[in-house]
Write an enzyme that holds these catalytic residues in place. Structure first.
Site, mmCIF file in Angstrom:
data_model
loop_
_atom_site.group_PDB
_atom_site.id
_atom_site.type_symbol
_atom_site.label_atom_id
_atom_site.label_comp_id
_atom_site.label_asym_id
_atom_site.label_seq_id
_atom_site.Cartn_x
_atom_site.Cartn_y
_atom_site.Cartn_z
ATOM 1 N N GLU A 2 -5.996 1.078 17.406
ATOM 2 C CA GLU A 2 -5.318 2.000 16.491
ATOM 3 C C GLU A 2 -4.724 3.220 17.193
ATOM 4 O O GLU A 2 -3.855 3.894 16.628
ATOM 5 C CB GLU A 2 -6.298 2.423 15.379
ATOM 6 C CG GLU A 2 -5.585 2.912 14.133
ATOM 7 C CD GLU A 2 -6.536 3.197 12.973
ATOM 8 O OE1 GLU A 2 -7.561 2.490 12.837
ATOM 9 O OE2 GLU A 2 -6.235 4.132 12.203
ATOM 10 N N ARG A 60 0.823 -1.220 0.000
ATOM 11 C CA ARG A 60 0.000 0.000 0.000
ATOM 12 C C ARG A 60 0.852 1.262 0.000
ATOM 13 O O ARG A 60 0.541 2.230 -0.683
ATOM 14 C CB ARG A 60 -0.926 -0.003 1.218
ATOM 15 C CG ARG A 60 -2.039 -1.011 1.100
ATOM 16 C CD ARG A 60 -2.907 -1.040 2.344
ATOM 17 N NE ARG A 60 -4.012 -1.975 2.151
ATOM 18 C CZ ARG A 60 -4.909 -2.261 3.070
ATOM 19 N NH1 ARG A 60 -4.852 -1.691 4.262
ATOM 20 N NH2 ARG A 60 -5.880 -3.121 2.817
ATOM 21 N N ILE A 81 -7.783 -5.400 12.953
ATOM 22 C CA ILE A 81 -8.837 -5.927 13.829
ATOM 23 C C ILE A 81 -8.252 -6.995 14.764
ATOM 24 O O ILE A 81 -8.581 -7.054 15.944
ATOM 25 C CB ILE A 81 -9.996 -6.519 12.980
ATOM 26 C CG1 ILE A 81 -10.648 -5.404 12.136
ATOM 27 C CG2 ILE A 81 -11.022 -7.210 13.850
ATOM 28 C CD1 ILE A 81 -11.409 -4.353 12.900
HETATM 29 C C1 LIG Z 1 -13.219 1.620 5.733
HETATM 30 C C2 LIG Z 1 -12.282 0.814 6.593
HETATM 31 C C3 LIG Z 1 -12.115 -0.530 6.345
HETATM 32 C C4 LIG Z 1 -11.253 -1.285 7.148
HETATM 33 N N1 LIG Z 1 -11.126 -2.612 6.905
HETATM 34 C C5 LIG Z 1 -10.351 -3.352 7.723
HETATM 35 C C6 LIG Z 1 -10.265 -4.763 7.547
HETATM 36 O O1 LIG Z 1 -10.864 -5.324 6.617
HETATM 37 N N2 LIG Z 1 -9.487 -5.466 8.412
HETATM 38 C C7 LIG Z 1 -8.794 -4.867 9.426
HETATM 39 O O2 LIG Z 1 -8.103 -5.552 10.192
HETATM 40 N N3 LIG Z 1 -8.855 -3.534 9.606
HETATM 41 C C8 LIG Z 1 -9.621 -2.768 8.792
HETATM 42 N N4 LIG Z 1 -9.687 -1.415 8.991
HETATM 43 C C9 LIG Z 1 -8.973 -0.827 10.131
HETATM 44 C C10 LIG Z 1 -9.737 -1.126 11.418
HETATM 45 O O3 LIG Z 1 -11.135 -1.084 11.177
HETATM 46 C C11 LIG Z 1 -9.412 -0.110 12.509
HETATM 47 O O4 LIG Z 1 -8.024 -0.042 12.688
HETATM 48 C C12 LIG Z 1 -10.063 -0.545 13.811
HETATM 49 O O5 LIG Z 1 -11.471 -0.580 13.688
HETATM 50 C C13 LIG Z 1 -9.696 0.410 14.931
HETATM 51 O O6 LIG Z 1 -10.393 -0.016 16.072
HETATM 52 P P1 LIG Z 1 -10.265 0.769 17.430
HETATM 53 O O7 LIG Z 1 -11.166 0.046 18.380
HETATM 54 O O8 LIG Z 1 -8.843 0.970 17.792
HETATM 55 O O9 LIG Z 1 -10.848 2.211 17.104
HETATM 56 P P2 LIG Z 1 -12.247 2.626 16.454
HETATM 57 O O10 LIG Z 1 -12.977 1.450 15.894
HETATM 58 O O11 LIG Z 1 -11.959 3.785 15.580
HETATM 59 O O12 LIG Z 1 -13.096 3.079 17.705
HETATM 60 C C14 LIG Z 1 -12.704 4.192 18.456
HETATM 61 C C15 LIG Z 1 -13.939 4.719 19.156
HETATM 62 O O13 LIG Z 1 -13.533 5.686 20.144
HETATM 63 C C16 LIG Z 1 -14.379 6.814 20.041
HETATM 64 N N5 LIG Z 1 -13.637 7.989 20.557
HETATM 65 C C17 LIG Z 1 -12.594 8.640 20.011
HETATM 66 N N6 LIG Z 1 -12.200 9.667 20.789
HETATM 67 C C18 LIG Z 1 -13.017 9.653 21.866
HETATM 68 C C19 LIG Z 1 -13.133 10.475 23.040
HETATM 69 N N7 LIG Z 1 -12.322 11.509 23.259
HETATM 70 N N8 LIG Z 1 -14.107 10.169 23.934
HETATM 71 C C20 LIG Z 1 -14.956 9.128 23.741
HETATM 72 N N9 LIG Z 1 -14.897 8.320 22.658
HETATM 73 C C21 LIG Z 1 -13.949 8.584 21.743
HETATM 74 C C22 LIG Z 1 -14.705 6.929 18.558
HETATM 75 O O14 LIG Z 1 -15.880 7.689 18.373
HETATM 76 C C23 LIG Z 1 -14.883 5.458 18.196
HETATM 77 O O15 LIG Z 1 -16.198 5.025 18.457
HETATM 78 C C24 LIG Z 1 -10.534 -0.652 8.203
HETATM 79 C C25 LIG Z 1 -10.697 0.713 8.446
HETATM 80 C C26 LIG Z 1 -11.568 1.446 7.653
HETATM 81 C C27 LIG Z 1 -11.734 2.919 7.942
#
Ligand SMILES: Cc1cc2nc3c(=O)[nH]c(=O)nc-3n(C[C@H](O)[C@H](O)[C@H](O)COP(=O)(O)OP(=O)(O)OC[C@H]3O[C@@H](n4cnc5c(N)ncnc54)[C@H](O)[C@@H]3O)c2cc1C
Length: 309
Positions: free
Chosen positions: A275, A141, A291
């Site tokens: 992330e 990528r 994920i």
């Molecule tokens: C379109 C897309 C497709 C993807 N496809 C894949 C895939 O096929 N396979 C894979 O492994 N990864 C994929 N990824 C990457 C993966 O989805 C993300 O890295 C992962 O979901 C991140 O998860 P997380 O729980 O760390 O954060 P997130 O899922 O981003 O959740 C963070 C949460 O914290 C909340 N938040 C943020 N700041 C605050 C605050 N100050 N107070 C309260 N709440 C807050 C946000 O609103 C959000 O709800 C994809 C990403 C995208 C955008």
């Protein structure tokens, strides 16, 4: 644990020995409230792909002209709050762009259906002015996105019916929405995108030649078993321009998901996963590994926090 929606964490609260003992939360009404934590706080606030000021400070190429596949909530707010109390930021400038997106739609969109599964494995990416290839379309990528940005303007991606069939993808929603265009001939592709028809014919001929030579002498693209010369109409094309997709950098954690202070000691009561953390995926995250990381390290963070004294 009760789940609370619409609650924005604004501050991490520490006791006088530096232990994180709670968070300050702002509700949708604007009211602030402190939530105390007896064991600790696990930060899982995601990446900062949609935070234009923060991401462009890390990588100046990624200003507001570059769209993102992320939700607008993907900001660095909580990451910065962790840094305020001493969390060590690592590799913040390692920001991944999806090299299979279309600039003619917002967000992730439908373009990647064509870009990732048909165009890059079976087709060609062309400079929109010269009509020539400029990269191994099956590079990682980072390799492909960097090459796209160097072109300065969106590229044109072209594949044919054999590529579509080999992918097994149903492209009709992307065609219906006008993101992917269909053409009866390569000449028609050239006319639509204002490319020189002779140059485009030559580019495609040269690409097809590599199937006889069994090697891409120009850019080293691996020839997949199912790949074939671009000859069979209808031809499919899309404008391609990268979008910010994932942030590899974030706050440093150890293998127990404890957040590490810039003095290289764990910050008591603070844990993180997903992330918002940095350093796990190197310079270019492999597809689908995010994920897995979120689930594994989220579980580890929960176990470590539950055992905190
Ligand atoms: C379109 C897309 C497709 C993807 N496809 C894949 C895939 O096929 N396979 C894979 O492994 N990864 C994929 N990824 C990457 C993966 O989805 C993300 O890295 C992962 O979901 C991140 O998860 P997380 O729980 O760390 O954060 P997130 O899922 O981003 O959740 C963070 C949460 O914290 C909340 N938040 C943020 N700041 C605050 C605050 N100050 N107070 C309260 N709440 C807050 C946000 O609103 C959000 O709800 C994809 C990403 C995208 C955008």
């Amino acid at each position: 644990v009760p789940i609370r929606l619409g609650s924005h964490v604004t501050d991490l609260i520490q006791d006088d020995r530096g232990r994180v003992i709670g968070v300050n939360v702002k509700s949708k009404s604007g009211a602030s409230e402190i939530i105390s934590a007896s064991k600790g706080v696990v930060v899982a606030s995601g990446g900062f792909g949609a935070d234009i000021p923060f991401r462009s400070a890390q990588d100046p190429r990624l200003d507001g002209s570059i769209l993102s596949t992320n939700l607008p909530s993907a900001t660095a707010d909580l990451l910065k709050e962790c840094m305020r109390i001493g969390a060590n930021p690592v590799q913040l400038s390692r920001i991944q762009l999806g090299p299979w997106t279309c600039p003619d739609e917002k967000g992730f969109g439908i373009g990647p259906l064509f870009g990732e599964y048909i165009l890059l494995p079976f087709g060609v990416l062309l400079n929109a002015e010269t009509g020539r290839r400029f990269v191994n379309e099956l590079g990682n990528r980072k390799h492909v996105a960097d090459a796209l940005l160097e072109q300065k303007t969106p590229a044109i991606g072209i594949a044919d019916t054999q590529g579509l069939e080999a992918s097994g993808v149903d492209l009709s929603p992307a065609i219906r929405r006008g993101i992917v265009q269909t053409f009866d001939s390569i000449e028609a592709v050239a006319a639509f995108y204002h490319l020189n028809p002779t140059t485009l014919e030559n580019t495609i001929k040269h690409f097809n030649q590599m199937f006889l030579e069994k090697t891409d002498t120009e850019y080293g693209k691996p020839l997949l078993k199912q790949a074939a010369p671009i000859v069979k109409a209808p031809f499919y094309a899309m404008r391609v321009w990268p979008k910010v997709h994932f942030t590899m950098g974030g706050i440093q954690i150890d293998t127990s998901a404890r957040v590490i202070h810039r003095d290289q000691r764990p910050i008591p009561g603070l844990f993180a996963a997903g992330e918002v953390t940095g350093g796990v995926h190197g310079a270019s995250r492999l597809s689908c590994c995010a994920i897995t990381e979120c689930i594994v390290m989220g579980k580890v963070a929960g176990i470590t926090a539950s055992m905190a004294i």
